[in-house]
Motif scaffolding. Structure first.
Motif, PDB file in Angstrom:
ATOM      1  N   TRP A   1       1.029  -1.033   0.250  1.00 51.65           N
ATOM      2  CA  TRP A   1       0.012  -0.741  -0.005  1.00 51.65           C
ATOM      3  C   TRP A   1       1.101   1.239   0.369  1.00 51.65           C
ATOM      4  CZ3 TRP A   1      -4.200  -1.852   4.468  1.00 51.65           C
ATOM      5  CH2 TRP A   1      -4.626  -2.917   3.609  1.00 51.65           C
ATOM      6  N   GLY A   2       2.618   1.088   0.361  1.00 47.18           N
ATOM      7  CA  GLY A   2       3.317   1.937   0.393  1.00 47.18           C
ATOM      8  C   GLY A   2       3.613   3.063   1.345  1.00 47.18           C
ATOM      9  N   LEU A   3       4.027   3.906   1.167  1.00 43.99           N
ATOM     10  CA  LEU A   3       3.839   4.734   2.052  1.00 43.99           C
ATOM     11  C   LEU A   3       3.200   5.819   2.720  1.00 43.99           C
ATOM     12  CD1 LEU A   3       6.725   6.038   4.477  1.00 43.99           C
ATOM     13  CD2 LEU A   3       7.246   7.243   3.303  1.00 43.99           C
ATOM     14  N   ARG A   4       2.686   5.655   3.809  1.00 46.68           N
ATOM     15  CA  ARG A   4       1.920   6.681   4.392  1.00 46.68           C
ATOM     16  C   ARG A   4       1.460   6.875   5.276  1.00 46.68           C
ATOM     17  NH1 ARG A   4      -3.068   4.790   1.278  1.00 46.68           N
ATOM     18  NH2 ARG A   4      -4.505   5.731   3.250  1.00 46.68           N
ATOM     19  N   SER A   5       1.197   8.064   6.040  1.00 39.03           N
ATOM     20  CA  SER A   5       1.054   9.023   7.464  1.00 39.03           C
ATOM     21  C   SER A   5       0.272   8.315   7.740  1.00 39.03           C
ATOM     22  CB  SER A   5       0.156   9.908   7.116  1.00 39.03           C
ATOM     23  OG  SER A   5       1.442  11.189   6.114  1.00 39.03           O
ATOM     24  N   LEU A   6       1.318   8.417   9.608  1.00 39.54           N
ATOM     25  CA  LEU A   6       0.293   7.159  10.842  1.00 39.54           C
ATOM     26  C   LEU A   6      -0.413   8.265  11.260  1.00 39.54           C
ATOM     27  CD1 LEU A   6       2.996   5.219  12.043  1.00 39.54           C
ATOM     28  CD2 LEU A   6       1.356   4.374  10.951  1.00 39.54           C
ATOM     29  N   ALA A   7      -1.628   8.093  11.973  1.00 39.80           N
ATOM     30  CA  ALA A   7      -2.539   8.901  12.916  1.00 39.80           C
ATOM     31  C   ALA A   7      -1.838   8.991  14.119  1.00 39.80           C
ATOM     32  CB  ALA A   7      -3.805   7.718  13.415  1.00 39.80           C
ATOM     33  N   TYR A   8      -1.873   8.195  14.406  1.00 42.95           N
ATOM     34  CA  TYR A   8      -0.040   9.483  15.445  1.00 42.95           C
ATOM     35  C   TYR A   8       1.253   8.394  15.420  1.00 42.95           C
ATOM     36  CZ  TYR A   8      -1.588   4.719  17.463  1.00 42.95           C
ATOM     37  OH  TYR A   8      -2.074   3.137  17.696  1.00 42.95           O
ATOM     38  N   LYS A   9       2.150   9.225  15.746  1.00 43.35           N
ATOM     39  CA  LYS A   9       3.454   8.834  15.907  1.00 43.35           C
ATOM     40  C   LYS A   9       4.000   7.184  16.611  1.00 43.35           C
ATOM     41  CE  LYS A   9       6.816  11.946  16.457  1.00 43.35           C
ATOM     42  NZ  LYS A   9       7.766  12.775  17.139  1.00 43.35           N
ATOM     43  N   ILE A  10       5.006   6.127  16.090  1.00 39.05           N
ATOM     44  CA  ILE A  10       4.368   4.778  16.764  1.00 39.05           C
ATOM     45  C   ILE A  10       6.077   4.348  16.756  1.00 39.05           C
ATOM     46  CG2 ILE A  10       4.708   2.301  16.865  1.00 39.05           C
ATOM     47  CD1 ILE A  10       1.781   2.935  14.761  1.00 39.05           C
ATOM     48  N   ALA A  11       6.805   4.782  18.082  1.00 36.81           N
ATOM     49  CA  ALA A  11       8.671   4.969  18.091  1.00 36.81           C
ATOM     50  C   ALA A  11       9.375   5.854  17.280  1.00 36.81           C
ATOM     51  CB  ALA A  11       9.015   3.276  17.483  1.00 36.81           C
ATOM     52  N   LYS A  12       8.822   6.737  17.521  1.00 33.49           N
ATOM     53  CA  LYS A  12       9.317   7.823  16.609  1.00 33.49           C
ATOM     54  C   LYS A  12       9.196   7.616  15.368  1.00 33.49           C
ATOM     55  CE  LYS A  12      12.921   8.301  20.185  1.00 33.49           C
ATOM     56  NZ  LYS A  12      14.205   8.615  20.747  1.00 33.49           N
ATOM     57  N   ASN A  13       8.309   7.305  14.975  1.00 32.13           N
ATOM     58  CA  ASN A  13       7.590   6.673  13.240  1.00 32.13           C
ATOM     59  C   ASN A  13       6.607   8.382  12.864  1.00 32.13           C
ATOM     60  OD1 ASN A  13       9.744   5.416  11.926  1.00 32.13           O
ATOM     61  ND2 ASN A  13       9.171   3.798  13.328  1.00 32.13           N
TER      62      ASN A  13
ATOM     63  N   LYS B   1       4.745   8.477   9.660  1.00 32.44           N
ATOM     64  CA  LYS B   1       4.387   7.105   8.248  1.00 32.44           C
ATOM     65  C   LYS B   1       5.115   5.735   7.882  1.00 32.44           C
ATOM     66  CE  LYS B   1       5.058  11.678   5.572  1.00 32.44           C
ATOM     67  NZ  LYS B   1       5.062  11.366   3.769  1.00 32.44           N
ATOM     68  N   ALA B   2       4.666   5.462   7.971  1.00 28.87           N
ATOM     69  CA  ALA B   2       4.885   3.951   7.836  1.00 28.87           C
ATOM     70  C   ALA B   2       5.175   3.466   6.651  1.00 28.87           C
ATOM     71  CB  ALA B   2       3.978   3.149   9.090  1.00 28.87           C
ATOM     72  N   HIS B   3       5.434   1.844   5.712  1.00 27.27           N
ATOM     73  CA  HIS B   3       4.872   1.648   4.600  1.00 27.27           C
ATOM     74  C   HIS B   3       4.533   0.793   5.383  1.00 27.27           C
ATOM     75  CE1 HIS B   3       8.716   2.783   1.988  1.00 27.27           C
ATOM     76  NE2 HIS B   3       9.367   2.561   2.836  1.00 27.27           N
ATOM     77  N   TYR B   4       2.726  -0.295   4.481  1.00 30.85           N
ATOM     78  CA  TYR B   4       2.205  -0.976   4.609  1.00 30.85           C
ATOM     79  C   TYR B   4       1.791  -2.201   3.409  1.00 30.85           C
ATOM     80  CZ  TYR B   4      -0.783   2.658   7.455  1.00 30.85           C
ATOM     81  OH  TYR B   4      -0.415   3.338   8.765  1.00 30.85           O
ATOM     82  N   VAL B   5       1.901  -3.068   4.632  1.00 33.24           N
ATOM     83  CA  VAL B   5       1.912  -4.475   3.132  1.00 33.24           C
ATOM     84  C   VAL B   5       0.708  -5.246   3.873  1.00 33.24           C
ATOM     85  CG1 VAL B   5       3.179  -6.189   2.806  1.00 33.24           C
ATOM     86  CG2 VAL B   5       4.334  -4.177   2.510  1.00 33.24           C
ATOM     87  N   MET B   6       0.016  -5.637   3.260  1.00 36.24           N
ATOM     88  CA  MET B   6      -1.380  -6.485   3.140  1.00 36.24           C
ATOM     89  C   MET B   6      -0.448  -8.308   2.718  1.00 36.24           C
ATOM     90  SD  MET B   6      -5.182  -6.827   2.871  1.00 36.24           S
ATOM     91  CE  MET B   6      -4.981  -7.716   0.827  1.00 36.24           C
ATOM     92  N   LEU B   7      -0.477  -9.487   2.906  1.00 35.43           N
ATOM     93  CA  LEU B   7      -0.632 -10.355   3.250  1.00 35.43           C
ATOM     94  C   LEU B   7      -1.863 -11.241   2.548  1.00 35.43           C
ATOM     95  CD1 LEU B   7       2.880 -11.277   4.399  1.00 35.43           C
ATOM     96  CD2 LEU B   7       1.874 -10.915   2.028  1.00 35.43           C
ATOM     97  N   ASN B   8      -2.376 -12.162   1.950  1.00 31.62           N
ATOM     98  CA  ASN B   8      -3.273 -12.682   2.558  1.00 31.62           C
ATOM     99  C   ASN B   8      -3.047 -14.107   2.706  1.00 31.62           C
ATOM    100  OD1 ASN B   8      -5.805 -10.964   2.083  1.00 31.62           O
ATOM    101  ND2 ASN B   8      -5.871 -11.556  -0.225  1.00 31.62           N
ATOM    102  N   ILE B   9      -3.691 -14.719   3.111  1.00 34.85           N
ATOM    103  CA  ILE B   9      -2.956 -16.333   3.861  1.00 34.85           C
ATOM    104  C   ILE B   9      -3.531 -17.541   3.561  1.00 34.85           C
ATOM    105  CG2 ILE B   9      -1.303 -17.344   5.858  1.00 34.85           C
ATOM    106  CD1 ILE B   9      -0.917 -14.605   6.653  1.00 34.85           C
ATOM    107  N   ASP B  10      -3.696 -18.250   3.386  1.00 37.46           N
ATOM    108  CA  ASP B  10      -4.193 -19.639   3.741  1.00 37.46           C
ATOM    109  C   ASP B  10      -3.750 -20.705   4.347  1.00 37.46           C
ATOM    110  OD1 ASP B  10      -6.182 -21.660   2.982  1.00 37.46           O
ATOM    111  OD2 ASP B  10      -6.255 -22.123   1.224  1.00 37.46           O
ATOM    112  N   ALA B  11      -3.569 -20.616   5.916  1.00 37.14           N
ATOM    113  CA  ALA B  11      -2.514 -21.639   6.066  1.00 37.14           C
ATOM    114  C   ALA B  11      -3.381 -22.202   7.943  1.00 37.14           C
ATOM    115  CB  ALA B  11      -1.115 -20.748   6.300  1.00 37.14           C
TER     116      ALA B  11
END
Length: 149
Positions: free
Chosen positions: A43-55, A57-67
């Motif tokens: 999903w790319g680099l997106r802004s966070l609603a609040y700081k997390i560990a001094k970040n 923004k963050a890179h968002y990635v989604m995986l669909n898993i069958d396991a």
């Protein structure tokens, strides 16, 4: 087998190649234990609603898993250890979504509109049609009515 959506947020200072390597690592963990990754979305680099560990923004990635559940537990254990991943969430779903996720469709839709959303439909902001209100009075006229003249 049960199906899951696994989303993780990687630190903002990582390069795209490093984020792809994190997704590939998660895929290897799942496939090494008889699971299957059906879709990977970045999903790319997106802004966070609040700081997390001094970040901010963050890179968002989604995986669909069958396991099975044990595979997901191992994936979450490995994800917790990794310093580059600041948050993750795994959700069991009834069925996996076909095609693009809502986040990917949202980005596509905003690109087509031209950035300003639905403002283009409203027209200019001038002294246009004021609806059922009368014309604007001059300042002198308004103050003289207030004084009782």
């Amino acid at each position: 087998m049960p199906v899951y959506e696994h989303v993780f947020l990687a630190r903002q200072d990582l390069a795209q190649a490093q984020v792809d390597a994190l997704a590939e690592n998660a895929t290897q963990i799942i496939e090494s234990q008889s699971g299957k990754v059906t879709k990977v979305e970045n999903w790319g680099l997106r802004s966070l609603a609040y700081k997390i560990a001094k970040n901010r923004k963050a890179h968002y990635v989604m995986l669909n898993i069958d396991a099975p559940a044990g595979v997901v537990a191992e994936l979450e254990r490995q994800t917790q250890i990794n310093e580059d991943i600041i948050r993750y969430m795994t959700v069991r779903v009834e069925e996996l979504e076909e095609g693009q996720s809502v986040m990917m469709r949202k980005n596509e839709r905003s690109d087509r509109r031209g950035g300003r959303g639905d403002r283009d439909d409203r027209g200019p902001r001038g002294d246009g049609d004021r609806g059922d209100r009368g014309p604007r009075r001059d300042r002198e006229e308004a103050t003289s009515n207030a004084d009782g003249e």
